[in-house]
Scaffold this motif. Structure first.
Motif, PDB file in Angstrom:
ATOM      1  N   HIS A 191     -10.120 -14.108   7.752  1.00 15.83           N
ATOM      2  CA  HIS A 191     -10.061 -13.094   8.805  1.00 15.83           C
ATOM      3  C   HIS A 191     -10.938 -11.885   8.465  1.00 15.83           C
ATOM      4  N   ASP A 192     -12.064 -12.156   7.791  1.00 19.19           N
ATOM      5  CA  ASP A 192     -13.077 -11.121   7.530  1.00 19.19           C
ATOM      6  C   ASP A 192     -12.524  -9.934   6.762  1.00 19.19           C
ATOM      7  N   ARG A 193     -11.851 -10.232   5.688  1.00 14.42           N
ATOM      8  CA  ARG A 193     -11.313  -9.169   4.834  1.00 14.42           C
ATOM      9  C   ARG A 193     -11.944  -9.258   3.453  1.00 14.42           C
ATOM     10  N   LEU A 194     -12.154  -8.081   2.844  1.00 17.02           N
ATOM     11  CA  LEU A 194     -12.620  -7.992   1.465  1.00 17.02           C
ATOM     12  C   LEU A 194     -11.708  -7.006   0.750  1.00 17.02           C
ATOM     13  N   ALA A 195     -11.007  -7.470  -0.276  1.00 10.90           N
ATOM     14  CA  ALA A 195     -10.003  -6.648  -0.959  1.00 10.90           C
ATOM     15  C   ALA A 195     -10.498  -6.198  -2.330  1.00 10.90           C
ATOM     16  N   VAL A 196     -10.114  -4.973  -2.678  1.00  9.70           N
ATOM     17  CA  VAL A 196     -10.426  -4.392  -3.987  1.00  9.70           C
ATOM     18  C   VAL A 196      -9.113  -3.942  -4.613  1.00  9.70           C
ATOM     19  N   SER A 197      -8.807  -4.436  -5.801  1.00  9.66           N
ATOM     20  CA  SER A 197      -7.567  -4.037  -6.477  1.00  9.66           C
ATOM     21  C   SER A 197      -7.882  -3.700  -7.928  1.00  9.66           C
ATOM     22  N   ALA A 198      -7.147  -2.746  -8.465  1.00 10.99           N
ATOM     23  CA  ALA A 198      -7.334  -2.320  -9.848  1.00 10.99           C
ATOM     24  C   ALA A 198      -5.981  -2.266 -10.534  1.00 10.99           C
ATOM     25  N   SER A 199      -5.953  -2.584 -11.817  1.00 14.30           N
ATOM     26  CA  SER A 199      -4.707  -2.538 -12.576  1.00 14.30           C
ATOM     27  C   SER A 199      -4.976  -2.011 -13.975  1.00 14.30           C
ATOM     28  N   SER A 200      -3.972  -1.365 -14.531  1.00 11.88           N
ATOM     29  CA  SER A 200      -4.096  -0.795 -15.872  1.00 11.88           C
ATOM     30  C   SER A 200      -3.399  -1.677 -16.891  1.00 11.88           C
ATOM     31  N   GLY A 201      -3.641  -1.375 -18.164  1.00  9.83           N
ATOM     32  CA  GLY A 201      -2.881  -2.003 -19.220  1.00  9.83           C
ATOM     33  C   GLY A 201      -1.503  -1.363 -19.320  1.00  9.83           C
ATOM     34  N   CYS A 202      -0.659  -1.909 -20.180  1.00  7.34           N
ATOM     35  CA  CYS A 202       0.694  -1.379 -20.356  1.00  7.34           C
ATOM     36  C   CYS A 202       0.655  -0.051 -21.100  1.00  7.34           C
ATOM     37  N   ALA A 203       1.477   0.900 -20.651  1.00  7.08           N
ATOM     38  CA  ALA A 203       1.554   2.200 -21.308  1.00  7.08           C
ATOM     39  C   ALA A 203       2.960   2.754 -21.159  1.00  7.08           C
ATOM     40  N   ARG A 204       3.371   3.508 -22.153  1.00  9.04           N
ATOM     41  CA  ARG A 204       4.696   4.122 -22.135  1.00  9.04           C
ATOM     42  C   ARG A 204       4.663   5.407 -21.316  1.00  9.04           C
ATOM     43  N   VAL A 205       5.660   5.566 -20.457  1.00 12.38           N
ATOM     44  CA  VAL A 205       5.758   6.759 -19.619  1.00 12.38           C
ATOM     45  C   VAL A 205       6.192   7.944 -20.487  1.00 12.38           C
ATOM     46  N   PRO A 206       5.571   9.106 -20.322  1.00  8.03           N
ATOM     47  CA  PRO A 206       5.978  10.271 -21.123  1.00  8.03           C
ATOM     48  C   PRO A 206       7.450  10.623 -20.891  1.00  8.03           C
ATOM     49  N   GLU A 207       8.052  11.253 -21.858  1.00  9.61           N
ATOM     50  CA  GLU A 207       9.450  11.658 -21.735  1.00  9.61           C
ATOM     51  C   GLU A 207       9.617  12.605 -20.547  1.00  9.61           C
ATOM     52  N   GLY A 208      10.740  12.438 -19.867  1.00  8.32           N
ATOM     53  CA  GLY A 208      11.023  13.284 -18.714  1.00  8.32           C
ATOM     54  C   GLY A 208      10.739  12.633 -17.384  1.00  8.32           C
ATOM     55  N   ARG A 209      10.004  11.501 -17.373  1.00  9.83           N
ATOM     56  CA  ARG A 209       9.737  10.771 -16.128  1.00  9.83           C
ATOM     57  C   ARG A 209      10.787   9.684 -15.953  1.00  9.83           C
ATOM     58  N   SER A 210      11.389   9.647 -14.778  1.00  6.11           N
ATOM     59  CA  SER A 210      12.421   8.652 -14.486  1.00  6.11           C
ATOM     60  C   SER A 210      11.763   7.360 -14.004  1.00  6.11           C
ATOM     61  N   VAL A 211      12.141   6.246 -14.632  1.00  3.55           N
ATOM     62  CA  VAL A 211      11.569   4.944 -14.304  1.00  3.55           C
ATOM     63  C   VAL A 211      12.680   4.004 -13.852  1.00  3.55           C
ATOM     64  N   GLY A 212      12.454   3.278 -12.754  1.00  2.00           N
ATOM     65  CA  GLY A 212      13.437   2.323 -12.263  1.00  2.00           C
ATOM     66  C   GLY A 212      13.490   1.075 -13.120  1.00  2.00           C
ATOM     67  N   GLU A 213      14.457   0.219 -12.836  1.00  8.25           N
ATOM     68  CA  GLU A 213      14.649  -0.996 -13.636  1.00  8.25           C
ATOM     69  C   GLU A 213      13.432  -1.909 -13.587  1.00  8.25           C
ATOM     70  N   ARG A 214      12.719  -1.899 -12.473  1.00 12.03           N
ATOM     71  CA  ARG A 214      11.537  -2.745 -12.328  1.00 12.03           C
ATOM     72  C   ARG A 214      10.248  -1.972 -12.583  1.00 12.03           C
ATOM     73  N   GLY A 215      10.364  -0.826 -13.199  1.00 15.36           N
ATOM     74  CA  GLY A 215       9.192  -0.046 -13.544  1.00 15.36           C
ATOM     75  C   GLY A 215       8.676   0.841 -12.433  1.00 15.36           C
ATOM     76  N   GLU A 216       9.410   0.950 -11.341  1.00 16.41           N
ATOM     77  CA  GLU A 216       8.919   1.737 -10.221  1.00 16.41           C
ATOM     78  C   GLU A 216       9.160   3.232 -10.437  1.00 16.41           C
ATOM     79  N   LEU A 217       8.203   4.029 -10.024  1.00 15.82           N
ATOM     80  CA  LEU A 217       8.346   5.485 -10.032  1.00 15.82           C
ATOM     81  C   LEU A 217       7.380   6.061  -9.000  1.00 15.82           C
ATOM     82  N   ASP A 218       7.578   7.313  -8.643  1.00 16.83           N
ATOM     83  CA  ASP A 218       6.761   7.947  -7.612  1.00 16.83           C
ATOM     84  C   ASP A 218       5.381   8.300  -8.146  1.00 16.83           C
ATOM     85  N   LEU A 219       4.362   8.060  -7.298  1.00 19.97           N
ATOM     86  CA  LEU A 219       2.994   8.417  -7.629  1.00 19.97           C
ATOM     87  C   LEU A 219       2.419   9.285  -6.517  1.00 19.97           C
ATOM     88  N   PRO A 220       1.413  10.083  -6.809  1.00 16.51           N
ATOM     89  CA  PRO A 220       0.771  10.874  -5.757  1.00 16.51           C
ATOM     90  C   PRO A 220       0.038   9.972  -4.776  1.00 16.51           C
TER      91      PRO A 220
END
Length: 230
Positions: A191-220
């Motif tokens: 259907h004439d689509r071209l997708a671009v996706s990027a992913s990072s390596g694993c990193a530990r979240v700094p202290e004070g950031r709340s992380v869900g059980e599946r790693g979800e958290l709010d991003l800008p």
């Protein structure tokens, strides 16, 4: 596990209080300890401490918001390399947007049991970040030509680019910018689509950031390429 030859018994052995199972268990423990010693020595020779070998390497600490912005910057570079200024953003694809997830397993021999599971547990507080968007109204031919342009241009900029060719001849790209563990994946879709996706390596979240059980958290909000038509 291979066991070394045991010493022949004396003609009049003293009672040891160990039955067959006890002696076997002791030999196993001795052999396992010897294996650990050899592995630790090899690790030390390779510049890795025994502690790292046993516990596994620690994931680096990184602010996921900063990581997300860097990923968006990388996808903007790829957009420029594609050379499709007339293509428009697919708003429906933006439901993918920016995401975080827990897909960072334990490492090190002490966590061997976790690593052998069908679904290895992820280290709490360690996440990956991804960012994704797509262009619409990009014909198959135009998309394949754009991928070839991007492959040439990104390699010129010292990106590591791997091209994969499907059975039908379609080409997709996996690109890693210099000095980074980020991966950017580009491919055409029906259907004439071209997708671009990027992913990072694993990193530990700094202290004070709340992380869900599946790693979800709010991003800008996601930062899309400048001038991208909608």
């Amino acid at each position: 596990m291979r066991q070394g030859p045991s010493s022949p018994p004396a003609h009049h052995p003293r009672p040891t209080g160990l039955g067959h199972k006890g002696r076997k268990g002791r030999r196993l423990r001795v052999t396992f300890a010897a294996a650990l010693t050899v592995a630790a020595a090899l690790s030390l020779g390779a510049g890795v401490t025994a502690r790292q070998w046993w516990d596994g390497e620690s994931y680096p600490v990184a602010d996921p918001s900063v990581t997300a912005d860097r990923l968006d910057a990388r996808t903007r570079e790829v957009y420029t390399a594609l050379g499709l200024p007339e293509a428009a953003l697919d708003d429906q694809w933006l439901r993918q947007g920016r995401r975080t997830g827990a897909d960072c397993p334990y490492t090190g021999l002490s966590h061997l049991a976790d690593q052998l599971k069908d679904t290895p547990a992820s280290v709490p507080g360690v996440i990956t970040v991804s960012s994704e968007w797509a262009l619409k109204d990009v014909t198959h031919g135009a998309g394949q030509a754009a991928l070839r342009r991007a492959r040439t241009e990104l390699r010129r900029q010292d990106w590591k680019v791997t091209a994969s060719t499907a059975v039908n001849g379609d080409v997709s790209l996996l690109a890693t910018p210099p000095g980074s563990d980020a991966n950017v994946y580009v491919r055409t879709y029906p259907h004439d689509r071209l997708a671009v996706s990027a992913s990072s390596g694993c990193a530990r979240v700094p202290e004070g950031r709340s992380v869900g059980e599946r790693g979800e958290l709010d991003l800008p909000p996601q930062r899309l390429p400048d001038g991208l038509r909608r």
